[in-house]
Design a protein around this motif. Structure first.
Motif, PDB file in Angstrom:
ATOM      1  N   ILE A 155      -5.746   1.733  -9.512  1.00 18.63           N
ATOM      2  CA  ILE A 155      -5.222  -0.220  -9.247  1.00 18.63           C
ATOM      3  C   ILE A 155      -4.847  -0.790  -9.798  1.00 18.63           C
ATOM      4  CG2 ILE A 155      -6.797  -2.450  -9.019  1.00 18.63           C
ATOM      5  CD1 ILE A 155      -9.528  -0.460  -7.736  1.00 18.63           C
ATOM      6  N   ALA A 156      -4.848   0.077 -10.974  1.00 21.29           N
ATOM      7  CA  ALA A 156      -3.407  -0.664 -12.652  1.00 21.29           C
ATOM      8  C   ALA A 156      -2.201  -0.263 -12.060  1.00 21.29           C
ATOM      9  CB  ALA A 156      -4.160  -0.034 -13.387  1.00 21.29           C
ATOM     10  N   PHE A 157      -1.996   0.928 -11.758  1.00 27.25           N
ATOM     11  CA  PHE A 157      -0.614   0.656 -11.552  1.00 27.25           C
ATOM     12  C   PHE A 157      -0.307   0.094  -9.789  1.00 27.25           C
ATOM     13  CE2 PHE A 157      -1.343   4.494 -14.341  1.00 27.25           C
ATOM     14  CZ  PHE A 157       0.109   4.071 -15.142  1.00 27.25           C
ATOM     15  N   ALA A 158      -1.320   0.260  -9.531  1.00 25.46           N
ATOM     16  CA  ALA A 158      -0.238  -0.536  -7.975  1.00 25.46           C
ATOM     17  C   ALA A 158      -0.149  -1.734  -8.117  1.00 25.46           C
ATOM     18  CB  ALA A 158      -1.681  -0.314  -6.694  1.00 25.46           C
ATOM     19  N   ALA A 159      -1.428  -2.293  -9.293  1.00 25.91           N
ATOM     20  CA  ALA A 159      -1.615  -4.202  -8.961  1.00 25.91           C
ATOM     21  C   ALA A 159      -0.080  -4.317  -9.948  1.00 25.91           C
ATOM     22  CB  ALA A 159      -2.861  -4.486  -9.856  1.00 25.91           C
ATOM     23  N   GLY A 160      -0.599  -3.707 -11.034  1.00 30.99           N
ATOM     24  CA  GLY A 160       1.255  -3.772 -11.925  1.00 30.99           C
ATOM     25  C   GLY A 160       2.428  -3.937 -10.692  1.00 30.99           C
ATOM     26  N   TYR A 161       2.923  -2.603 -10.299  1.00 34.64           N
ATOM     27  CA  TYR A 161       3.558  -2.832  -8.903  1.00 34.64           C
ATOM     28  C   TYR A 161       3.937  -4.028  -8.545  1.00 34.64           C
ATOM     29  CZ  TYR A 161       7.648  -0.413  -6.373  1.00 34.64           C
ATOM     30  OH  TYR A 161       8.359  -0.241  -5.291  1.00 34.64           O
ATOM     31  N   ALA A 162       3.259  -4.661  -7.669  1.00 37.06           N
ATOM     32  CA  ALA A 162       2.917  -5.203  -6.847  1.00 37.06           C
ATOM     33  C   ALA A 162       3.264  -6.034  -7.645  1.00 37.06           C
ATOM     34  CB  ALA A 162       1.662  -5.663  -5.951  1.00 37.06           C
ATOM     35  N   MET A 163       2.636  -6.668  -9.132  1.00 37.15           N
ATOM     36  CA  MET A 163       3.152  -7.939  -9.890  1.00 37.15           C
ATOM     37  C   MET A 163       4.479  -7.608 -10.381  1.00 37.15           C
ATOM     38  SD  MET A 163       1.077  -8.920 -13.221  1.00 37.15           S
ATOM     39  CE  MET A 163      -0.450  -8.396 -12.368  1.00 37.15           C
ATOM     40  N   ALA A 164       5.033  -7.148 -10.315  1.00 37.17           N
ATOM     41  CA  ALA A 164       6.122  -6.474 -11.514  1.00 37.17           C
ATOM     42  C   ALA A 164       7.541  -7.232  -9.930  1.00 37.17           C
ATOM     43  CB  ALA A 164       7.001  -4.924 -11.697  1.00 37.17           C
ATOM     44  N   GLY A 165       6.738  -6.871  -9.044  1.00 35.79           N
ATOM     45  CA  GLY A 165       8.171  -6.895  -7.796  1.00 35.79           C
ATOM     46  C   GLY A 165       7.890  -8.532  -7.567  1.00 35.79           C
ATOM     47  N   ARG A 166       6.987  -8.829  -8.035  1.00 39.94           N
ATOM     48  CA  ARG A 166       6.558 -10.899  -7.703  1.00 39.94           C
ATOM     49  C   ARG A 166       7.648 -11.464  -8.898  1.00 39.94           C
ATOM     50  NH1 ARG A 166       4.428 -14.412  -4.078  1.00 39.94           N
ATOM     51  NH2 ARG A 166       3.689 -15.691  -5.350  1.00 39.94           N
ATOM     52  N   VAL A 167       7.352 -10.493 -10.440  1.00 36.82           N
ATOM     53  CA  VAL A 167       7.694 -11.263 -11.013  1.00 36.82           C
ATOM     54  C   VAL A 167       9.218 -11.312 -11.062  1.00 36.82           C
ATOM     55  CG1 VAL A 167       8.497 -10.792 -13.816  1.00 36.82           C
ATOM     56  CG2 VAL A 167       6.178 -10.864 -12.585  1.00 36.82           C
TER      57      VAL A 167
END
Length: 439
Positions: A155-167
């Motif tokens: 879940i953290a890797f998926a959330a990190g991928y989405a967060m990195a895309g937003r940033v």
């Protein structure tokens, strides 16, 4: 052979304001892969060079976020395991010492589950059972914690991928605008909204740079237009006056010879002005591309070159196959015309020039081969530079051109995103191979 003058302010490669060296301009600017074309990733140096795919910033941030969460989870699990084991040691059963009074006297043994035990044996039994129960509980806790940690890490890797895309979304917007600007659309701006952070500062700085570049290119276009008028007009007037003077039957032979010399010099100046203006206009990449039949362009160029070829006793050959490319028909016709004129003028009487077009993977190909003097291989890297000729070429004859033909060809090829290759022929002459991408 002369070389172009160096800019004022220092040696070549140093800025005018100081002697500090600047990095050279790359031969081929970076390009995004065209639609339908796969980009080939070549691993480089660095920590992530082993990856089979390109380690983008988003992927690196995802690995950073997920890796830090995983490391923190592992540390937390180890600490929790240590503290729980320490707490279980605190609740260990106390030591028991007892005596049993019997009719025969006092005894330290008693019956437990049909087995006679002493105090030490009973304490050892309680301690072993406590240790087994603690170990089983800790193993269950560790197994369930690891399962939860793995799930949370995913879940953290998926959330990190989405967060990195937003940033990184503003950075993607900056990149897309830069690509549009690279296609000569200098009117585009980023106009990034959001908090006043480093990305907005980068976007605002990029917008300011685009404003200055836009004003600079507008000024350059106006200068080219004004120079076109100011330079062509006096040359046209001079040509008219010389032609009128040469048409006078009362002119002396010396005056006639002087007029012809001046007329040839004036014609050379006109060719130079036209070549410089075309070179300035063809430096940028095309924004409006249309389907162009390369064989039709080659046919028109052949018709315009046939008279000069007959005059120089050079045979023209053609092998024209259909080939559709994306670009500007006028510039492509000028490209073919310059290659043919160069092949005819730097040829030998009785020689030949062959023009061929064909379809190749990814686009079309135009090949011009000709006989002529032997061209050394070390001279090929200079023939596309302005005002550069092969050693031994006559620089005084105006019918050889002004030294801009191949420079214009290279600029047109670059503007179309194509490639050009020059190879010497066995026995003399050159083979020019031009490839232009398809629509």
């Amino acid at each position: 052979m002369t070389t172009p003058p160096r800019p004022a302010g220092g040696p070549s490669g140093a800025p005018a304001g100081g002697p500090r060296a600047v990095p050279p301009k790359p031969v081929h600017p970076p390009r995004a892969p065209r639609e339908g074309q796969q980009e080939t990733y070549v691993p480089g140096d660095g920590l992530l060079a082993w990856l089979p795919f390109r380690p983008t910033i988003r992927m690196r941030l995802t690995l950073l976020y997920g890796g830090m969460f995983l490391m923190a989870g592992v540390v937390l699990l180890l600490l929790m395991y240590f503290f729980v084991r320490q707490a279980l040691d605190y609740v260990a059963p106390p030591q028991i010492n007892f005596t049993v009074v019997t009719p025969n006297g006092v005894s330290s043994n008693f019956m437990v589950n049909g087995t006679q035990m002493s105090s030490d044996q009973l304490n050892a039994l309680l301690a072993s059972r406590h240790e087994a129960a603690s170990t089983a509980a800790l193993n269950t806790l560790l197994r369930k914690s690891l399962t939860v940690l793995v799930c949370l890490a995913v879940i953290a890797f998926a959330a990190g991928y989405a967060m990195a895309g937003r940033v990184l979304r503003p950075l993607g917007r900056i990149t897309r605008t830069a690509r549009d600007v690279a296609s000569s659309d200098l009117h585009r701006r980023i106009e990034l909204d959001g908090p006043d952070d480093e990305l907005k500062e980068l976007a605002d700085t990029f917008d300011d740079m685009l404003d200055r570049l836009d004003r600079s290119f507008d000024s350059q276009r106006r200068f080219v237009a004004n120079a076109s008028h100011e330079l062509r007009t006096p040359l046209a007037i001079n040509r008219t006056l010389l032609e009128v003077q040469l048409s006078d039957p009362a002119a002396s032979p010396d005056l006639q010879q002087l007029g012809k010399t001046l007329l040839a010099t004036n014609e050379r100046s006109e060719q130079l002005v036209e070549g410089l203006l075309l070179l300035a206009r063809s430096e940028n990449e095309l924004t409006d591309r249309r389907a162009v039949e390369l064989s039709e362009v080659a046919t028109r160029a052949l018709e315009q070159t046939r008279g000069e070829a007959d005059k120089r006793e050079v045979e023209l050959r053609s092998k024209l196959a259909p080939a559709v490319v994306a670009g500007n028909g006028v510039l492509l016709e000028r490209l073919a015309l310059n290659l043919l004129q160069n092949a005819v003028r730097y040829n030998t009487p009785g020689g030949w020039v062959e023009l061929a077009t064909a379809t190749v993977p990814g686009g079309g190909e135009l090949v011009v081969s000709n006989t002529g003097p032997v061209v050394p291989g070390y001279e090929l890297e200079h023939i596309f530079e302005p005002f550069r000729r092969i050693k031994g070429a006559d620089r005084t004859r105006s019918d050889k051109g002004v030294g801009l033909g191949l420079s214009i060809v290279r600029s047109v090829v670059r503007a179309h995103g194509g490639t050009i290759e020059a190879t010497p022929r066995a026995g003399g002459g050159l083979t020019m191979r031009v490839r232009i991408p398809s629509p």
